[in-house]
Every structure is written in C-alpha cells, then in structure tokens.
Design a protein around this motif. Structure first.
Motif, mmCIF file in Angstrom:
data_model
loop_
_atom_site.group_PDB
_atom_site.id
_atom_site.type_symbol
_atom_site.label_atom_id
_atom_site.label_comp_id
_atom_site.label_asym_id
_atom_site.label_seq_id
_atom_site.Cartn_x
_atom_site.Cartn_y
_atom_site.Cartn_z
ATOM 1 N N ALA A 1 0.930 -1.041 0.210
ATOM 2 C CA ALA A 1 -0.098 -0.111 -0.181
ATOM 3 C C ALA A 1 0.492 1.325 -0.236
ATOM 4 C CB ALA A 1 -0.787 -0.266 1.043
ATOM 5 N N LEU A 2 1.738 1.401 1.042
ATOM 6 C CA LEU A 2 2.524 2.279 0.676
ATOM 7 C C LEU A 2 3.325 2.243 -0.299
ATOM 8 C CD1 LEU A 2 3.691 2.224 4.566
ATOM 9 C CD2 LEU A 2 2.793 3.597 3.606
ATOM 10 N N ALA A 3 3.681 1.707 -1.230
ATOM 11 C CA ALA A 3 4.818 1.491 -2.996
ATOM 12 C C ALA A 3 3.766 3.324 -3.100
ATOM 13 C CB ALA A 3 4.716 0.541 -3.164
ATOM 14 N N VAL A 4 2.130 2.767 -3.018
ATOM 15 C CA VAL A 4 1.373 3.304 -3.985
ATOM 16 C C VAL A 4 1.490 4.253 -3.273
ATOM 17 C CG1 VAL A 4 -1.105 3.908 -4.779
ATOM 18 C CG2 VAL A 4 0.056 1.703 -5.098
ATOM 19 N N LEU A 5 1.188 4.987 -2.441
ATOM 20 C CA LEU A 5 1.204 6.265 -1.070
ATOM 21 C C LEU A 5 2.284 7.030 -1.077
ATOM 22 C CD1 LEU A 5 -0.708 5.335 1.789
ATOM 23 C CD2 LEU A 5 -1.497 6.432 -0.179
ATOM 24 N N MET A 6 3.498 6.287 -1.189
ATOM 25 C CA MET A 6 5.091 7.064 -1.476
ATOM 26 C C MET A 6 5.668 7.178 -2.441
ATOM 27 S SD MET A 6 6.196 5.295 2.177
ATOM 28 C CE MET A 6 8.025 6.881 2.571
ATOM 29 N N ALA A 7 4.899 6.842 -3.776
ATOM 30 C CA ALA A 7 5.179 7.211 -5.279
ATOM 31 C C ALA A 7 5.691 8.237 -5.374
ATOM 32 C CB ALA A 7 4.466 6.372 -6.263
ATOM 33 N N ASP A 8 5.932 8.271 -6.475
ATOM 34 C CA ASP A 8 6.679 10.365 -6.684
ATOM 35 C C ASP A 8 5.645 10.868 -6.727
ATOM 36 O OD1 ASP A 8 9.077 9.343 -6.515
ATOM 37 O OD2 ASP A 8 9.647 9.993 -8.970
ATOM 38 N N ASP A 9 4.305 9.989 -7.452
ATOM 39 C CA ASP A 9 3.071 10.656 -7.355
ATOM 40 C C ASP A 9 1.584 10.773 -6.427
ATOM 41 O OD1 ASP A 9 2.969 8.731 -8.499
ATOM 42 O OD2 ASP A 9 2.064 8.516 -9.881
ATOM 43 N N GLY A 10 2.591 9.651 -6.042
ATOM 44 C CA GLY A 10 1.184 9.738 -4.660
ATOM 45 C C GLY A 10 0.838 10.898 -3.461
ATOM 46 N N LEU A 11 0.919 10.422 -2.362
ATOM 47 C CA LEU A 11 0.056 11.407 -1.341
ATOM 48 C C LEU A 11 1.297 12.246 -1.174
ATOM 49 C CD1 LEU A 11 -2.237 12.032 0.464
ATOM 50 C CD2 LEU A 11 -0.931 10.738 2.302
ATOM 51 N N LYS A 12 2.302 12.798 -1.016
ATOM 52 C CA LYS A 12 3.324 14.123 -0.678
ATOM 53 C C LYS A 12 2.671 15.140 -1.291
ATOM 54 C CE LYS A 12 8.273 15.189 0.792
ATOM 55 N NZ LYS A 12 9.186 14.074 1.291
ATOM 56 N N PRO A 13 3.118 14.813 -2.720
ATOM 57 C CA PRO A 13 3.057 16.255 -3.786
ATOM 58 C C PRO A 13 2.033 16.436 -3.517
ATOM 59 C CG PRO A 13 3.583 14.186 -4.909
ATOM 60 C CD PRO A 13 2.788 13.573 -3.447
ATOM 61 N N LEU A 14 0.188 15.719 -3.364
ATOM 62 C CA LEU A 14 -1.021 15.985 -3.047
ATOM 63 C C LEU A 14 -1.329 16.570 -2.128
ATOM 64 C CD1 LEU A 14 -3.852 15.633 -4.406
ATOM 65 C CD2 LEU A 14 -3.599 13.641 -3.692
ATOM 66 N N MET A 15 -0.682 16.132 -0.740
ATOM 67 C CA MET A 15 -0.715 16.709 -0.279
ATOM 68 C C MET A 15 0.223 18.705 0.212
ATOM 69 S SD MET A 15 -1.899 17.023 3.343
ATOM 70 C CE MET A 15 -2.601 15.444 3.336
ATOM 71 N N ALA A 16 1.540 18.760 -0.039
ATOM 72 C CA ALA A 16 2.565 19.490 -0.899
ATOM 73 C C ALA A 16 0.577 20.525 -1.258
ATOM 74 C CB ALA A 16 3.466 19.300 -1.182
ATOM 75 N N LYS A 17 0.556 20.064 -2.314
ATOM 76 C CA LYS A 17 -0.756 20.806 -2.927
ATOM 77 C C LYS A 17 -1.773 21.657 -2.238
ATOM 78 C CE LYS A 17 -2.643 21.222 -7.715
ATOM 79 N NZ LYS A 17 -3.384 20.040 -8.706
ATOM 80 N N ALA A 18 -2.013 20.747 -1.767
ATOM 81 C CA ALA A 18 -3.487 20.900 -0.781
ATOM 82 C C ALA A 18 -3.161 21.987 0.249
ATOM 83 C CB ALA A 18 -3.983 19.120 -0.122
ATOM 84 N N LEU A 19 -1.903 21.672 0.950
ATOM 85 C CA LEU A 19 -1.416 22.840 2.275
ATOM 86 C C LEU A 19 -1.133 24.475 1.554
ATOM 87 C CD1 LEU A 19 -1.622 20.668 3.440
ATOM 88 C CD2 LEU A 19 0.410 21.347 4.891
ATOM 89 N N THR A 20 -0.447 23.797 0.340
ATOM 90 C CA THR A 20 0.158 25.564 -0.390
ATOM 91 C C THR A 20 -1.492 26.856 -0.709
ATOM 92 O OG1 THR A 20 1.601 24.968 -1.575
ATOM 93 C CG2 THR A 20 1.144 26.242 -2.570
ATOM 94 N N ALA A 21 -2.328 25.601 -1.149
ATOM 95 C CA ALA A 21 -3.848 26.308 -1.463
ATOM 96 C C ALA A 21 -4.452 26.288 -1.021
ATOM 97 C CB ALA A 21 -5.365 25.032 -2.017
ATOM 98 N N ALA A 22 -4.104 25.708 0.760
ATOM 99 C CA ALA A 22 -4.828 27.182 2.416
ATOM 100 C C ALA A 22 -3.860 27.142 2.236
ATOM 101 C CB ALA A 22 -4.843 25.903 2.889
#
Length: 278
Positions: free
Chosen positions: A250-271
């Motif tokens: 599961a973490l291989a998906v979440l921690m992929a280059d296009d996984g949760l980390k860049p998405l979270m960074a995008k979300a927090l930047t928007a906030a």
C-alpha cells in the motif's frame, strides 16, 4: 518557536474576559476556560445570535451574553473568535470596550496583528490559530505576540489557549498562514482520509458499517498512538511495515512520486494561499 504542553492548573482571570463570537471554536474555548476553573461571572459573550445550547450554558454557569457595555467593568481580555470576513463589523460592536486597551487574543484566520490593531485600536494583540480538536481538549494552537504584548500578557494568553490543548509560540508572524494550512485546517484532511479509507473498504466488499467503523477506529487509534509515542511518525510507520508485506504494498502507492506527498503539498499550499487572501 517554543512549545507549551496543555496544563490542568486553575485558570485565574485578571479581570473581565469578553468572548466575541461563540461559534464552534469560540464555544470550545469557553468550555475549556470553565473546565479550567475560570470564574464564569468574569466572562461575557458578545454574539448577536447565540445558539440555544450557548444560552442554556450561560443560564447554568452564570456568564453573561451580549450585556450592555456599561455593565462590563475592568475588561482585561477580548478574545476575538469571529470569522475574518466580519472583523470590521465586530470591531464596531466592541469599540466601546477598548478604552482600557485590553489584551486582544484573536483566532481570526488570515488577519494579521496589524489588521486587528487597525480594526480595534491600539491594544496589545496576540494572533493565534487553534484547531477543532480543542473541543475535546486535544487541540494545538500556534500563537504570535505583537511587539507591545508584555510577558505577563503572553503568560495570560498561554493560560487561555492551554485550556484547550497544546500551545506553540511563533517568532515570525509570516509563518501563521502555513500553520493554518497544516494544523488549523488539518483535522479536515484527517477526517477525509477516514472517509476515503472507508470508501475503499466498501469497494473491496466490506459492509458499509464495518468499513466505516474500521476506518474511524484506525485513524483515531493511530492518532492516539502517535500522541503517546516518543518516536517520530516515520518510525511508527516503519514499525507497522514488514518488508514485502501488505502495508509495504500500500505504501508503495502512497509514497510514489505522484502519491500522497505531492498531493498534500499542493493541498496545503492552496490552504496557505487562501489564508493570505482572507
């Protein structure tokens, strides 16, 4: 930045505390102060449309709601718990209380110390950002003290904010919008995570109630484990992850280059950017 853990010591108010805005966050803070031993008779709530449960609480505890300004003596603290969009309207309502230059503790998102001073006049201002776990005494609040806040007033602000959880003090006000993005809005991200986990569980065939219960208990339990643990989150994650196992898959998906980390960074930047717009 300095960190102050929550405290159970009795909260002593140096004078009248005026709470402007008794919505969810203002109400949670009020309950925290009362639970911490603050004298209800020293608290006044200014809210044009208090909720029925707030009116019932006032009748039970003995604090006043929307009193005439002439009835408020020795105003030492004004806690500004209004939406940022109505700061100017709130300032008009509070103007008659500001002559004594009380300490202003603001939780209005995106409003700087300068904004608050411009609206309310030349009073010492502590700008802060709590989050909704304050309603169960598990919040965290970041605070920044304006240059004219005394050490005694900073201690008072700490005591008020500690009544609903931990407190961190910032040396740079510019960080407050980033704090808003991480912890102020952060509980919603965690709730959405639980929703997404439950939805994925249903897709895998789990009954609705079971998927919801598993996701909710897992997120809340993991949060409590992280709260009690001394290890960093990365170590806790590694402790759950066996090489080649299900968690690793599961973490291989979440921690992929296009996984949760860049998405979270995008979300927090928007906030963060929205906080600046406010």
């Amino acid at each position: 930045m300095t960190h102050t853990p929550a405290s159970s010591s009795q909260l002593v108010l140096p004078g009248t505390l005026v709470l402007a805005g008794a919505g969810k966050m203002g109400g949670a803070m009020l309950l925290g102060w009362l639970d911490a031993g603050a004298a209800a008779a020293q608290i006044a709530v200014v809210d044009p449309e208090p909720a029925p449960d707030m009116l019932a609480l006032a009748a039970e505890q003995g604090f006043s709601i929307h009193p005439d300004a002439s009835e408020l003596n020795d105003v030492a603290i004004v806690v500004l718990a209004v939406k940022p969009q109505i700061l100017d309207a709130a300032a008009t309502t509070l103007s008659s209380l500001m002559a004594s230059k009380p300490l202003v503790v603001s939780i209005a998102a995106g409003k700087s110390v300068a904004d608050i001073t411009q609206a309310l006049g030349d009073s010492p201002v502590v700008r802060s950002m709590p989050n909704t776990p304050a309603s169960v005494g598990r919040g965290i609040t970041a605070a920044y003290a304006g240059s004219d806040v005394s050490s005694e007033q900073r201690d008072l602000a700490t005591a008020l904010l500690k009544a609903v959880g931990d407190v961190v003090w910032l040396d740079n006000e510019d960080l407050m919008d980033a704090v808003t993005a991480v912890s102020g809005s952060g509980p919603a991200y965690v709730f959405w995570l639980a929703e997404c986990m439950a939805a994925a569980g249903r897709e895998l065939g789990l009954p609705d109630d079971l998927a919801d219960a598993l996701a909710r208990a897992t997120v809340s339990g993991a949060g409590e484990l992280m709260h009690q643990a001394v290890e960093p989150a990365s170590t806790l994650r590694e402790n759950v992850t066996s090489p080649g196992g299900t968690t690793a898959a599961a973490l291989a998906v979440l921690m992929a280059d296009d996984g949760l980390k860049p998405l979270m960074a995008k979300a927090l930047t928007a906030a963060r950017d929205r906080a600046r717009e406010l």
